[in-house]
Write a protein that holds these residues in place. Structure first.
Motif, mmCIF file in Angstrom:
data_model
loop_
_atom_site.group_PDB
_atom_site.id
_atom_site.type_symbol
_atom_site.label_atom_id
_atom_site.label_comp_id
_atom_site.label_asym_id
_atom_site.label_seq_id
_atom_site.Cartn_x
_atom_site.Cartn_y
_atom_site.Cartn_z
ATOM 1 N N GLY A 12 -5.329 -1.844 -3.656
ATOM 2 C CA GLY A 12 -4.045 -1.371 -4.345
ATOM 3 C C GLY A 12 -4.096 -1.651 -5.734
ATOM 4 N N GLY A 13 -5.134 -1.285 -6.358
ATOM 5 C CA GLY A 13 -5.191 -1.177 -7.775
ATOM 6 C C GLY A 13 -4.762 0.183 -8.280
ATOM 7 N N LEU A 14 -5.315 0.620 -9.559
ATOM 8 C CA LEU A 14 -4.795 1.770 -9.869
ATOM 9 C C LEU A 14 -4.920 3.084 -9.205
ATOM 10 C CD1 LEU A 14 -3.688 3.153 -12.808
ATOM 11 C CD2 LEU A 14 -5.839 3.396 -13.210
ATOM 12 N N ALA A 15 -6.293 3.254 -8.956
ATOM 13 C CA ALA A 15 -6.649 4.372 -8.315
ATOM 14 C C ALA A 15 -6.104 4.523 -6.702
ATOM 15 C CB ALA A 15 -8.252 4.775 -8.202
ATOM 16 N N GLY A 16 -6.196 3.267 -5.929
ATOM 17 C CA GLY A 16 -5.722 3.272 -4.949
ATOM 18 C C GLY A 16 -4.192 3.434 -4.559
ATOM 19 N N ALA A 39 -1.532 -10.383 -4.709
ATOM 20 C CA ALA A 39 -0.207 -10.836 -3.952
ATOM 21 C C ALA A 39 0.634 -9.486 -4.545
ATOM 22 C CB ALA A 39 0.451 -11.861 -4.558
ATOM 23 N N SER A 40 -0.043 -8.661 -5.515
ATOM 24 C CA SER A 40 0.719 -7.580 -5.991
ATOM 25 C C SER A 40 -0.210 -6.329 -6.227
ATOM 26 C CB SER A 40 1.306 -8.057 -7.309
ATOM 27 O OG SER A 40 0.442 -8.068 -8.274
ATOM 28 N N PHE A 41 0.485 -5.172 -6.499
ATOM 29 C CA PHE A 41 -0.385 -3.900 -6.654
ATOM 30 C C PHE A 41 -0.934 -3.838 -8.229
ATOM 31 C CE2 PHE A 41 2.276 -3.174 -2.968
ATOM 32 C CZ PHE A 41 1.160 -2.866 -1.929
ATOM 33 N N GLY A 42 -2.092 -3.462 -8.439
ATOM 34 C CA GLY A 42 -2.419 -3.023 -9.887
ATOM 35 C C GLY A 42 -2.876 -4.290 -10.837
ATOM 36 N N ALA A 98 5.799 -1.859 -9.028
ATOM 37 C CA ALA A 98 7.387 -1.738 -8.637
ATOM 38 C C ALA A 98 7.580 -0.444 -8.035
ATOM 39 C CB ALA A 98 8.328 -1.739 -9.844
ATOM 40 N N LEU A 99 6.726 0.539 -8.560
ATOM 41 C CA LEU A 99 6.635 2.075 -7.818
ATOM 42 C C LEU A 99 6.092 2.163 -6.329
ATOM 43 C CD1 LEU A 99 7.317 4.927 -8.850
ATOM 44 C CD2 LEU A 99 4.920 5.131 -9.184
ATOM 45 N N VAL A 100 5.086 1.308 -6.040
ATOM 46 C CA VAL A 100 4.516 1.253 -4.605
ATOM 47 C C VAL A 100 5.622 0.722 -3.738
ATOM 48 C CG1 VAL A 100 2.795 0.475 -3.285
ATOM 49 C CG2 VAL A 100 2.325 1.168 -5.458
ATOM 50 N N ARG A 101 6.113 -0.323 -4.191
ATOM 51 C CA ARG A 101 7.421 -1.067 -3.383
ATOM 52 C C ARG A 101 8.282 -0.082 -3.149
ATOM 53 N NH1 ARG A 101 6.097 -6.978 -3.283
ATOM 54 N NH2 ARG A 101 4.433 -7.154 -4.736
ATOM 55 N N GLU A 102 8.678 0.845 -4.201
ATOM 56 C CA GLU A 102 9.885 1.522 -3.993
ATOM 57 C C GLU A 102 9.756 2.831 -3.150
ATOM 58 O OE1 GLU A 102 11.334 2.948 -7.872
ATOM 59 O OE2 GLU A 102 11.587 4.793 -6.924
ATOM 60 N N ARG A 103 8.412 3.191 -3.480
ATOM 61 C CA ARG A 103 8.121 4.600 -2.304
ATOM 62 C C ARG A 103 7.435 4.683 -1.361
ATOM 63 N NH1 ARG A 103 7.267 8.998 -7.400
ATOM 64 N NH2 ARG A 103 9.151 8.582 -8.462
ATOM 65 N N LEU A 104 6.741 3.482 -1.093
ATOM 66 C CA LEU A 104 6.040 3.440 0.229
ATOM 67 C C LEU A 104 6.859 2.450 1.099
ATOM 68 C CD1 LEU A 104 3.598 4.560 -1.289
ATOM 69 C CD2 LEU A 104 2.114 3.139 -0.063
ATOM 70 N N ALA A 105 6.967 2.843 2.530
ATOM 71 C CA ALA A 105 7.716 2.042 3.504
ATOM 72 C C ALA A 105 6.828 0.763 3.527
ATOM 73 C CB ALA A 105 7.799 2.831 4.756
#
Ligand SMILES: Cc1cc2nc3c(=O)[nH]c(=O)nc-3n(C[C@H](O)[C@H](O)[C@H](O)COP(=O)(O)OP(=O)(O)OC[C@H]3O[C@@H](n4cnc5c(N)ncnc54)[C@H](O)[C@@H]3O)c2cc1C
Length: 380
Positions: A12-16, A39-42, A98-105
């Motif tokens: 869950g970095g930039l590309a994933g 523990a976080s994306f990116g 923040a975007l991944v947590r907002e847009r993915l369930a």
């Protein structure tokens, strides 16, 4: 495998993360799972790009991370200071997280889950759990060897300062008026706000070793010399691959059944090591693929890599000229020479969209490297 098995993206970095966001938005019917070891994306990065690097839907995807935009930027070389009137943008990885947590369930992602084995039909996690998949994409980033690739490096340490009143209005993308030690050296400064400044000491070098302490001292000296009094608040380091040549089939054998994205799949700019534009372009294109089955995605991502490799031939030649025909302390002359060219061409260079005429213009003029060495590199 159950028919409801998800498409799993490992990393869950930039590309994933961008790929997961694009699929979640455009293909809500596709079961999806994004697996990230940390523990976080990116991670903890600042990603930057020029205006021309991303367009259309890719731009919308990247803009959702809330980048900062400056309408112009500057470069400095001995005897040449130049302002360029096309925009520069930077986004912090916090925006991606923040975007991944907002847009993915929450059912569509797992953090703190390191994958230990990837297969076309499933992923094994560090705790031994195996998750069945309809397709698997390896987006685990740059860690580990890049077999078959002949590389040099762009390496840097960046320090973010709390520096009220620094007074810098636009990014300095390259300040190469500094001492030329350890290859082509420049300092890169981004004024995030009137009181926040990122300053990076950067080197184009043959070796990947990074002396973080020494570079930290050079950054402090540079900041003081610019009159920017400030307090360091964070630090980032990077060692990015610069592509000189190699064998694409060794790097990514045609028989590999698992799809790849990001640096794991060689999707980076050959001369800068940057990958944000390719990550956004791949994400949008992937989400429009008719068949999101495992073998289809694996074949599709490899074909895109092969196209990207073929499109990078001229950049690899320039890189070989930089690293093989110029002495390390004289590499800055290659960039000084390049920055005589018009803005539109410079923009196309970074966007990977050079025309045949552009390539001709880059190679003409008084050569910045000894002509005999240049010819040897070009015809070897
Ligand atoms: C400090 C720094 C600054 C950079 N600045 C720029 C820039 O300004 N512009 C630009 O375009 N590029 C920049 N780059 C280069 C490149 O674009 C980035 O490295 C980019 O993050 C690469 O994207 P990626 O998705 O391939 O890898 P990453 O973003 O590194 O993502 C890989 C992810 O996979 C995870 N992972 C690894 N192994 C496993 C596993 N076994 N299981 C689960 N997860 C795993 C990692 O934790 C990580 O989150 C920078 C790189 C660095 C290091």
């Amino acid at each position: 495998m159950s028919s409801n098995a998800p498409l799993i993206i490992v990393g869950g970095g930039l590309a994933g993360s961008l790929a997961a966001l694009a699929i979640a938005e455009r293909r809500p019917d596709v079961p999806l799972l994004l697996i990230e070891a940390e523990a976080s994306f990116g991670g903890n990065h600042v990603w930057s790009y020029f205006d021309g690097d991303v367009e259309g839907d890719e731009d919308s995807l990247v803009k959702a991370m809330n980048p900062i935009r400056w309408p112009s930027h500057t470069v400095r070389f001995p005897g040449r200071n130049r302002a360029l009137g096309f925009g520069y943008n930077s986004v912090h990885s916090d925006g991606l997280d923040a975007l991944v947590r907002e847009r993915l369930a929450p059912t569509q992602w797992k953090l703190g889950a390191a994958a230990t084995a990837l297969a076309p039909d499933g992923v094994t996690l560090h705790d031994g759990t195996r998750i069945a998949a309809s397709a698997v994409i390896d987006a685990r980033g740059p860690d580990g060897p890049m077999p078959g690739l002949e590389l040099a490096w762009q390496k840097f340490v960046g320090v973010e300062y709390d520096a009220p009143g620094h007074g810098l209005a636009a990014p300095i993308i390259m300040d190469a008026t500094v001492d030329q030690t350890d290859g082509y050296r420049f300092v890169y400064s981004l004024p995030f706000s009137p009181s926040r400044l990122l300053v990076e000491d950067t080197y184009y070098t043959d070796g990947a070793a990074l002396d973080t302490a020494a570079l930290g001292e050079r950054i402090a000296d540079y900041v003081a010399a610019q009159g920017w009094a400030g307090r360091p608040v964070s630090q980032e380091t990077g060692v990015l691959p610069i592509l000189l040549g190699g064998d694409p089939d060794t790097f990514w054998p045609a028989t590999d059944p698992v799809a790849r994205l990001g640096l794991k799949g060689g999707f980076f700019h050959p001369t800068t090591g940057y990958s944000l534009p390719q990550a956004a372009a791949n994400a949008i294109a992937l989400a429009t693929l008719a068949d999101l089955g495992g073998s289809s995605i694996a074949a599709w991502t490899r074909t895109r890599f092969v196209d990207h490799w073929r499109g990078g031939g001229f950049y690899r030649l320039l890189n070989r000229l930089l690293f093989r025909a110029a002495l390390p302390e004289e590499r800055f002359k290659v960039f000084t020479h390049f920055y005589r060219l018009d803005e539109a061409l410079v923009s196309r260079f970074y966007a990977g969209r050079l025309t045949t005429g552009d390539k001709f213009r880059i190679l003409t003029g008084k050569p910045p490297v000894p002509i005999s060495k240049a010819l040897r590199v070009m015809f070897s």
